[in-house]
Design an enzyme around this catalytic site. Sequence first.
Site, PDB file in Angstrom:
ATOM      1  N   GLY A  82       0.846  -1.186   0.000  1.00  0.00           N
ATOM      2  CA  GLY A  82       0.000   0.000   0.000  1.00  0.00           C
ATOM      3  C   GLY A  82       0.882   1.236   0.000  1.00  0.00           C
ATOM      4  N   LEU A  83       0.310   2.373   0.378  1.00  0.00           N
ATOM      5  CA  LEU A  83       1.090   3.607   0.358  1.00  0.00           C
ATOM      6  C   LEU A  83       2.359   3.469   1.173  1.00  0.00           C
ATOM      7  CD1 LEU A  83      -1.649   6.333   0.593  1.00  0.00           C
ATOM      8  CD2 LEU A  83      -0.194   5.769  -1.341  1.00  0.00           C
ATOM      9  N   ALA A  84       2.239   2.934   2.393  1.00  0.00           N
ATOM     10  CA  ALA A  84       3.415   2.829   3.251  1.00  0.00           C
ATOM     11  C   ALA A  84       4.396   1.802   2.697  1.00  0.00           C
ATOM     12  CB  ALA A  84       2.989   2.465   4.670  1.00  0.00           C
TER      13      ALA A  84
ATOM     14  N   HIS B 198     -16.542   5.423  10.103  1.00  0.00           N
ATOM     15  CA  HIS B 198     -16.664   6.537   9.153  1.00  0.00           C
ATOM     16  C   HIS B 198     -18.127   6.930   9.012  1.00  0.00           C
ATOM     17  CE1 HIS B 198     -16.409   8.863   5.494  1.00  0.00           C
ATOM     18  NE2 HIS B 198     -15.091   8.859   5.601  1.00  0.00           N
TER      19      HIS B 198
ATOM     20  N   ARG C 146     -14.912  12.864  12.332  1.00  0.00           N
ATOM     21  CA  ARG C 146     -15.650  11.654  11.979  1.00  0.00           C
ATOM     22  C   ARG C 146     -16.341  10.999  13.166  1.00  0.00           C
ATOM     23  NH1 ARG C 146     -11.255   9.019   7.807  1.00  0.00           N
ATOM     24  NH2 ARG C 146     -11.773  10.430   6.124  1.00  0.00           N
TER      25      ARG C 146
ATOM     26  N   GLU D 129      -1.006   2.141   8.480  1.00  0.00           N
ATOM     27  CA  GLU D 129      -2.129   1.819   9.367  1.00  0.00           C
ATOM     28  C   GLU D 129      -1.773   0.690  10.332  1.00  0.00           C
ATOM     29  OE1 GLU D 129      -5.741   0.919   7.260  1.00  0.00           O
ATOM     30  OE2 GLU D 129      -6.927   0.677   9.091  1.00  0.00           O
TER      31      GLU D 129
ATOM     32  N   LEU E  23      -3.495   8.869   4.306  1.00  0.00           N
ATOM     33  CA  LEU E  23      -2.581   8.875   3.167  1.00  0.00           C
ATOM     34  C   LEU E  23      -1.302   9.578   3.563  1.00  0.00           C
ATOM     35  CD1 LEU E  23      -5.080   9.739   0.284  1.00  0.00           C
ATOM     36  CD2 LEU E  23      -4.448   7.531   1.210  1.00  0.00           C
TER      37      LEU E  23
END
Lengths: 215, 642, 251
Positions: free
Chosen positions: B42-44, B266, B330, B425, B441
């Site tokens: 993923g992003l990380a 959420h 949220r 995460e 993100l």
Amino acid sequence: MWFVRLLSSSIGKKLIMATSGLLLVLFLMTHAAGNATIFMSSDVFQGYADELHSHPLIVLIFSISLLVLVLCHVAVGLYLFWENRQVSTSRYIITKRVVKNSFASETMPYTGLVVLLFLSVHIFGFTFSPKHVDISVTVKNLLSNFFYSLFYVIAFIALTIHLSHGFWSMLQTFGINHPRYNTLISRLTLGIPLFFLLIFGGVALYFMTGLGANY
Amino acid sequence: MELNARVPAGPLEKKWDNHRFSNKLVNPANRRKYSAIVVGTGLAGASAAATLSEQGYQVKSFCIQDSPRRAHSIAAQGGINAAKNYQNDGDSVFRLFYDTIKGGDFRSREANVYRLAQVSTEIIDQCVAQGVPFAREYGGTLANRSFGGAQVSRTFYARGQTGQQLLLGAYGALSRQIHAGGVEMFTRREMMDVVVVDGRARGITTRNIMTGEIESHVADVVILATGGYGNVYFLSTNAMASNVTAAWRAHKKGAGFANPSFVQIHPTCIPVHGDYQSKLTLMSESLRNDGRVWVPKKQGDKRLPADIPEDERDYYLENKYPSFGNLVPRDVASRNAKEQCDLGKGVGNTQLAVYLDFAEAINRDGEAAIFKKYGNLFQMYEKITDSNPMKEPMMIYPAVHYTMGGLWVDYDLMTNIPGLFAIGECNFSDHGANRLGASALMQGLADGYFVIATSIAHYLGTNKLEKVSEHEQDFIDSRRVVEDRIAKLLKNSAGGPAGKFTVDEIHKELGKLMWDNCGMARNKEDLEKALKELPAIKQKFWDYVYIPGDTKEINQSLERAGRLADFLEFAEIMIRDALTRGESCGCHLREESQTEDNEAKRDDENYSHVSVWEYAGQQEEPKLHIEPLSFENVTPSQRSYK
Amino acid sequence: MSSINLTLKIWRQQNSDALGQLETYTLDAIHTDMSFLEMLDVLNEKLTKEGQDPVAFDHDCREGICGMCGAIIDGVAHGPEKEVTLCQLHMRHFKDGDTIVIEPFRSRAYPVKRDLLIDRSALDRIIQSGGYVSVNTGGTVDGNSIPIPSQQSELAMDAAACIGCGACVASCPNGAAMLFTSAKVSQLALLPQGQVERKQRALAMVEQMDKEGFGNCTNAKECEAVCPKGISIRNIARLNKEYLFAAMTEG
């Protein structure tokens, strides 16, 4: 070498198809312009033909170039047809085309082959016609034959179908696709093949229907 | 368990600089002698693998999907925060830091959050350089939108597909390194275990999903970027393959698990519509910029939304929180939606939904302007629900979305197992008890692009590592444990399915238990009940689960079963964590701890800490450790968005 | 909400070496609000309970963005709805009593691994050959120092929206990967960041695409018609141009 790499790539092969196709279309335009003189009178037409053949060098160069173009277009086209068939045959149990009016693009190799068959008949009939008979007479003699003309009309319809995908496809291959011009392009894609059908088909019909009986 | 956060000394603004200077380095020529395993793309994970390879380390990258481009970061819609202050509206690194730590309800580490805010600006520059097509103003500069929990516009976005574009940027960087030979990519691998040799993480055991083969991979450091555990609830906005397995196996090998009960619900998701449902779909929170949330004032009002006159509508967020209105964080938005539905004012068939109405925005800005902003989200909504938000209000309901809890890490993002790092995460570090929109993100990329490489260099520079191979006993043992466990999973299945349960049936049961008792609002009684009921579900799973097929082939039921087995074990520390945290904070609402007007009441005296759980053994109760939090630069205040 | 009864004919294949065939299943009382994949979940639960092997299929995010799912539904990639992935296709688009034929995406470059599950790693290798801007982490200029006209950025975003599901290849009569490749080449050719490697990228990516065994594009437009993200074949035109220019001027 860059040239070999370009032409042997998938895009390169398409570029050969597009370039040869474009040149053949341009040739057809001059051909159509010449043939349009048939509708004026047999004298004008004969005059045009005589003038053309008084420059044998030009005719020779044109003929050879056209031969090379046609060979390129046919050979690469058939090669692509064969390559793509290997990928596509019996892939799915159910195949459905989503694109509407995909008939022309699906039948490109077949319409192309019809045009090729036509070309050989046409060249045999006219280019290699007896030298002592005036070309205007040969035109009348051959095309007055109903089935000969019918074959011509069918071939021209095939050509029209071929070009109704081919012309757009050629521009797409050259990278010409822009929302601002796409309407124009689609009109040309319809208009140019119909123009050819009108001129070439008109000649055949002119004699086939007996209108040119007194030619 | 020793919990030393190793926060650098010095003033807050200088900590990261000081730390980078005092950290040991690895000479560029020596880096190729070191290897790193990165699990997850993923992003990380992708950004970490690419960055480490660029710097010269030998990297092995693993993902569960068929391509590294499919990690669930791709589904993030709204945007990414950065303290660029391009809008000149008063933003600064300190403000982003403050908003994030306040948004997290003062349950995160100051130094980590400040560093996150510091590197946020570099992330945007990095992504722009990679060719991420961020939204632009007509003058060509980067556009921003505002997001929940902030009063400045600092969110960068690429339509409603920001996560996708950022991930594809990182995937591009990773692809480049794969091409260059610095990263060896292993797709369709599920990590089954961390291998610890002499107290240090030295490799992993994986299962090849295509062949069922159990494989060992050796490296000098192991980096987990395996995301969150929201799927413990069965229904969540996570991807189907998102799971806790990697983190849980690390936990069982000794890594502390921090704040497992902190789960973000959420507020703007498409409501549940049937028991066949496999996942929940999130609608970007950016919709709350222009959408107004309301319910009918009357209970059980069955009229169509258009038939309910203005004065019979309750715009409860605007009324309760006049300064933030629909843009409250949220957790506040979710809790209020639940509250309204509990009061019987929910809408739709199930009465578990509230309206999100764009009528006023459409009147104000015109259909075209609203469609340009949210068109793709509206289309997505319409495809799923068959209703057009331009014509009638959307129906939304909260859903499990993100997990703030995760493996405990120090300032260097290293777990308490030396050589085992957790980023994105998967760790617990930056979001406290609640994550602000567009911050996930930011954190994933901050960890991967800008933090982890420094930590790895320091670790390798300060530790002498022996050569190990997969023939070492620890690797052999790990493979055997994994194989035994798979055999144990399949042991009930020989006799056919009669009288047995499928993996999903048991997972749904676990999900319901967790959602009902450890979901949006929690109390002692329910949590204790859940803790009592959990072992029966676990027992049922091990005694009666039916898994068709074999292990040496593609077997998706077996994959799911393995993940569920870990969720079943993991659920216990989640419930225990919720139970031992007697206060309300961020997403964690304990009904016993509320103010008079039903707002979450934090208890800084007793709970200003990170709860870290230690695995004590199969039959033992997990041990709770505490990392106290101290705030030197901000004063924890009761969050108020009124 | 209503429910429908269906007959499914699904391609079953044990592994890449085995011969496959269509198997017929019936499913009753399928809610029309279900997604197609949820319908397959229901089938798989049923098969599992009956002691049969469930159908293997790829899927992950189930919100139409990861690009993992996809199958040929009655001859059309991702099914009859426009611009959706299979996970976002809902059963309300089918009628009671329908027979649905489900086959895996096929191409010479996509070996079937089991049932509907295929290997699309060829697409990754195309990207690896050059589908990126070669910048290392760190040391980049301020984001706003590269102004990009909003319109240009939007065009790049149109191309960048590709999710890599591979439906374009599966639906192409020639199995060509031009739409996929062109989307990435276009995105980066349209942006100032992509200019440095512009030519090299086009050459390398086309070369890799050819090497993987994808077919030749004949502008049949099927790819565009099934693309769940509505990627336009204008990108293919752009790739043709980029490639021609690069081949004639580079090296």
